[in-house]
Design an enzyme around this catalytic site. Structure first.
Site, PDB file in Angstrom:
ATOM      1  N   HIS A 173       3.758   9.305  -0.512  1.00  0.00           N
ATOM      2  CA  HIS A 173       2.619   8.765  -1.258  1.00  0.00           C
ATOM      3  C   HIS A 173       1.283   9.056  -0.574  1.00  0.00           C
ATOM      4  O   HIS A 173       0.228   8.932  -1.193  1.00  0.00           O
ATOM      5  CB  HIS A 173       2.798   7.259  -1.504  1.00  0.00           C
ATOM      6  CG  HIS A 173       2.588   6.400  -0.295  1.00  0.00           C
ATOM      7  ND1 HIS A 173       3.636   5.898   0.454  1.00  0.00           N
ATOM      8  CD2 HIS A 173       1.459   5.942   0.296  1.00  0.00           C
ATOM      9  CE1 HIS A 173       3.146   5.165   1.441  1.00  0.00           C
ATOM     10  NE2 HIS A 173       1.826   5.177   1.367  1.00  0.00           N
ATOM     11  N   ASP A 203      10.331   8.475  -0.160  1.00  0.00           N
ATOM     12  CA  ASP A 203       8.925   8.435   0.243  1.00  0.00           C
ATOM     13  C   ASP A 203       8.697   9.124   1.589  1.00  0.00           C
ATOM     14  O   ASP A 203       7.990   8.612   2.460  1.00  0.00           O
ATOM     15  CB  ASP A 203       8.428   6.991   0.289  1.00  0.00           C
ATOM     16  CG  ASP A 203       6.909   6.899   0.259  1.00  0.00           C
ATOM     17  OD1 ASP A 203       6.267   7.884  -0.139  1.00  0.00           O
ATOM     18  OD2 ASP A 203       6.368   5.855   0.647  1.00  0.00           O
ATOM     19  N   SER A 282       0.092   4.082   6.720  1.00  0.00           N
ATOM     20  CA  SER A 282       1.218   4.723   6.050  1.00  0.00           C
ATOM     21  C   SER A 282       1.519   6.078   6.672  1.00  0.00           C
ATOM     22  O   SER A 282       0.616   6.897   6.883  1.00  0.00           O
ATOM     23  CB  SER A 282       0.913   4.906   4.562  1.00  0.00           C
ATOM     24  OG  SER A 282       0.846   3.665   3.904  1.00  0.00           O
TER      25      SER A 282
END
Length: 439
Positions: A173, A203, A282
């Protein structure tokens, strides 16, 4: 001690005027702005007292005899003598004061060296932060007026160096929708990055940069199978664009489950931590106390979007297999049964445990093996399909259990699927195949 000190000062001031034969001292006239020097020479005692008796305030009075004492008026020395006495007395009172003695116990000492655990944390950060990178996601936009094509920062995230060949691991993402990606290393050098491959379901994405090998510091890779709740963890990343930020915490939970932001497919065995994870973290590494990688920071649970003490990391045991496939083949070849199944809540309402098959296309592995789909009969009544209750002897209670089992299998593996068909059970052998878009 105070008495001894004051006595010593008084004695010193007295001896100052009664200099021994070999002494010669110079100082300044304390009562005169001219600061003229005063000299003391050897004298005989009788002569000394006779001279003192004749001293007056007239600075011009001199005695030119050989034994003369060249001296300014005694009034000039007297203030100095009184000053010495006052200082001695003040020092005596100060040293004897109990209040001062008690206050001295609260004087701040010189800071001590770092504690052992602090040194370990500092060392962990210094050794691992060179492996962490800053990823900028640039998207192409066209100016509405000039029609110029512009690269606009769409987002940023973190990542880490996987090997000396320039492979960078991050979350999918973080790079999704990017037309241009740039990676900034710890020394602030920036490189254009190319996407090697990605796995939307988990992911995970792998990039590659063309950087000198001496600038690349691969991160040490650990294991996540033996993690325990309560052990210390460390997160390094770039929250809110603040590069190389260290946060610490503990493992709050294990075997959690989150959904992929891209496909909605569950990601199992996720690590829960209270280490602060914010936007920009992230793709960054989660490390254990030995400084080895145990997970990729991927999500937080927070209504506000900021850290709420509940963060999630994809375990390194899951990441490792995915990265290896992406580096080798540019894609993940994940096995499937080739079915669509009902939401878990629907099966629970039936009062049974398992996965209800809604559709098993004849061209898919399950359809070829003979699994039955849910359908309606000639009267429009719903006829339930097979309910999968186990795979290779491992119980299947819901969709997450099925995915977890399949993640441990490879394309081409033959698995035994036990199903509930009507009121009886059957075992069916199914050969797993890759997803159609991955073949």
């Amino acid at each position: 001690m105070a008495t001894t000190t004051s006595c010593s000062l008084l004695l010193s001031s007295t001896l100052f005027l009664h200099s021994p034969p070999s002494s010669h001292l110079s100082f300044f006239n304390l009562s005169s702005s001219r600061s003229s020097p005063i000299s003391l020479y050897p004298i005989r005692s009788k002569r000394y007292f006779r001279i003192l008796s004749k001293l007056s305030l007239n600075d011009n009075n001199r005695d030119d005899d050989d034994d003369t004492l060249h001296f300014t008026p005694f009034s000039a020395v007297k203030p100095f003598f009184l000053l010495c006495t006052s200082v001695a007395l003040s020092f005596s009172l100060f040293a004897a004061s109990p209040a001062v003695e008690s206050a001295s116990a609260f004087v701040v000492s010189t800071p001590k060296k770092l504690q052992t655990d602090e040194l370990a944390t500092v060392r962990l950060f210094q050794e691992n932060t060179p492996s962490v990178v800053y990823i900028t996601n640039l998207a192409v936009r066209q100016d509405a007026f000039t029609l110029d094509v512009l690269e606009v920062p769409q987002g940023s995230g973190s990542g880490f160096v996987w090997d000396k060949q320039g492979h960078i691991v991050t979350n999918y993402h973080v790079i999704r929708g990017a037309s241009d990606l740039r990676v900034t290393l710890a020394d602030q050098t920036t490189f254009d990055a190319k996407v090697v491959g990605f796995d939307q379901d988990k992911d995970v994405a792998v990039l590659r940069i063309d950087a000198p090998k001496n600038k690349l510091r691969p991160i040490p890779v650990g294991v996540s199978a033996d993690l325990l709740v309560g052990q210390k963890v460390f997160a390094i990343g770039n929250p809110f664009g603040l590069d190389h930020t260290l946060t610490t915490g503990v493992i709050s939970g294990l075997r959690r489950e989150i959904s992929s932001a891209a496909t909605g497919r569950p990601i199992q065995d996720v690590i829960q931590t209270d280490a602060a994870i914010n936007p920009g973290n992230s793709g960054g590494p989660l490390l254990d106390s030995s400084g080895t990688l145990i997970g990729i920071n991927t999500a937080i649970y927070s209504p506000s979007g900021a850290s709420s003490g509940v963060g999630f990391s994809i375990p390194v045991d899951t990441v490792g297999g995915i990265v290896d496939q992406l580096v080798r083949f540019g894609k993940v070849t994940r096995p499937i049964l080739g079915i669509k199944f009902a939401p878990d809540q629907s099966v629970e309402q039936l009062g049974v445990s398992g996965v209800l098959v809604l559709d098993a296309p004849p061209s898919g592995p399950a359809g070829k093996a003979g699994l039955q789909s849910t359908k309606r009969d000639g009267y429009g009544r719903l006829v339930l399909g097979d309910i999968i209750t186990s795979v290779n002897g491992t119980k299947v209670s819901n969709g997450s259990d099925l995915y977890r089992i399949l993640d441990q299998c490879k394309v081409g593996d033959e698995v035994t699927v036990e199903v509930l068909r009507g009121d009886h059970k059957e075992k069916i052998s199914v050969t797993l195949e890759p997803k159609p878009d991955e073949s």
